[in-house]
Design a protein around this motif. Structure first.
Motif, mmCIF file in Angstrom:
data_model
loop_
_atom_site.group_PDB
_atom_site.id
_atom_site.type_symbol
_atom_site.label_atom_id
_atom_site.label_comp_id
_atom_site.label_asym_id
_atom_site.label_seq_id
_atom_site.Cartn_x
_atom_site.Cartn_y
_atom_site.Cartn_z
ATOM 1 N N LYS A 69 7.450 11.347 -11.213
ATOM 2 C CA LYS A 69 7.199 11.636 -9.792
ATOM 3 C C LYS A 69 6.001 12.559 -9.606
ATOM 4 O O LYS A 69 5.303 12.465 -8.602
ATOM 5 C CB LYS A 69 8.443 12.261 -9.155
ATOM 6 N N GLU A 70 5.803 13.445 -10.576
ATOM 7 C CA GLU A 70 4.661 14.342 -10.472
ATOM 8 C C GLU A 70 3.370 13.570 -10.745
ATOM 9 O O GLU A 70 2.360 13.769 -10.069
ATOM 10 C CB GLU A 70 4.802 15.483 -11.476
ATOM 11 N N PRO A 126 3.362 10.014 -7.505
ATOM 12 C CA PRO A 126 4.329 10.316 -6.435
ATOM 13 C C PRO A 126 4.806 9.111 -5.618
ATOM 14 O O PRO A 126 5.932 9.121 -5.127
ATOM 15 C CB PRO A 126 3.572 11.305 -5.555
#
Lengths: 238, 238
Positions: free
Chosen positions: B108-109, B112
């Motif tokens: 997710k980092e 995103p």
């Protein structure tokens, strides 16, 4: 970073990830060593392929990255008989050769070290075409013939020879087997699972001849066989 | 530039391009709309997956490019029984959850907007494992059990729920069909062609729920149906 093997061609390339397809078999074969990238465009001939080549490969490789290998597999549509129902896909024989040369020039300029493999059009089972709704022509004659496909295959081989690049003569290869018409072609043109297997094996062989094989390519991350059951994490610290 | 769908997982992902495999079926399904990228690592559990995640995706996307979707399919090895023959692949249940959370955070980092789909471990046919040489344990007991796989499946679903990401409960899904043990699993763990089909359909459904489908994705270059037989080149000037 894993190297890439790009498959550029018409419907026989586009549908190469169906059950038993030659593209899927290549992706499975190279599952830990290379990424197989599908660029198949159903119905396309070399005239259209040449028009779209730059766009087809847009973003496939990073700047400065060159694919490991690339197959160029057109001609089945070029060889359609010009005055029958697939005539709009027809490309004259000399233009077919000239288009192939232009595609090869484009690729060699863009990716000088990439191993390019030409593939001839496959043989045509005319009876199979006549039984297929797309192969039907008001004349009652098939819109593709094996003789025409053979002429394009020979022309493809000639371009490969003058360019000194490997070629797979799938037109001749398939016809070495009795019953090729139905065992390798599902509709007189597209491949059955055994037909796909023949081409898969030929591609693997041609790549091996140029030094590209699962035995020589680096494996992406430790194989389970390289992981010590007594100290598994050691394998990941390298 | 075509978007990418990345498949990250263990052997059930690595072998997903074999005949009838769920990865090949996805590549075929998205043949003109997205590239399916295989990142399967046979035998890996979440502990090792977490160790290699950054390296596994190295070079898959260009700077600034994010994958369209990514499947995360681990747990079958984590759920191995700790004191039997595959015990070195075992990861305790709470660490499995924590590793999944860390993998999700990493993804997710990095990307995103990428749609991440978690997949639970599949059910285990213990009889099938005992008939398999790799599943043999001196105790005469299977090195994997369906109860253990079920506990990891529930743990995976819980992580998906707290992270608000889609999850495919393939453990429950397969067991809805009578005879799942032999019809979907070829060795008590890995998938048959019908087993692959079930997972393929579930992945397509989950992606559709998040707006990713062949009906909404742009098609790469004109389809043959969009090419005017009377003026074919017109389609390529757009």
């Amino acid at each position: 970073m894993r190297p890439k093997v790009i498959l550029f061609g018409d419907s026989i390339t586009e549908e190469s990830f169906t059950n038993g397809g030659w593209g899927a078999a290549l992706a499975d074969h190279f599952s830990r060593t290379a990424d197989v990238v599908l660029r198949g465009y159903s119905g396309y001939n070399t005239r259209w392929a040449l028009k779209v080549a730059a766009r087809a490969f847009d973003g496939v490789c990073e700047d400065g990255e060159w694919p490991l290998a690339l197959t160029v597999f057109f001609g089945a549509n070029d060889a359609s008989i010009h005055d029958r129902s697939s005539g709009f896909q027809h490309v004259p024989l000399d233009e077919y050769q000239s288009n192939l040369r232009s595609i090869l020039s484009f690729l060699k300029e863009r990716w000088p070290t990439t191993v390019i493999v030409l593939i001839t059009p496959p043989p045509i089972d005319e009876d199979g075409r006549l039984r297929n709704p797309f192969g039907d022509d008001p004349s009652g004659l098939p819109e593709r013939t094996n003789d025409s496909a053979g002429a394009y295959a020979k022309a493809c081989i000639a371009v490969a020879a003058e360019s000194n690049i490997p070629v797979i003569d799938i037109w001749s290869k398939m016809q070495q087997f009795s019953g090729w018409e139905k065992s390798f072609l599902r509709d007189g043109l597209h491949f059955t699972a055994p037909g796909n297997k023949i081409l898969f094996e030929e591609v693997v062989k041609k790549l091996e001849e140029r030094g590209i094989s699962v035995d020589t390519l680096p494996v992406d991350l430790p194989l389970i066989s390289e992981i010590d059951p007594k100290d598994p994490l050691k394998a990941f610290d390298k």
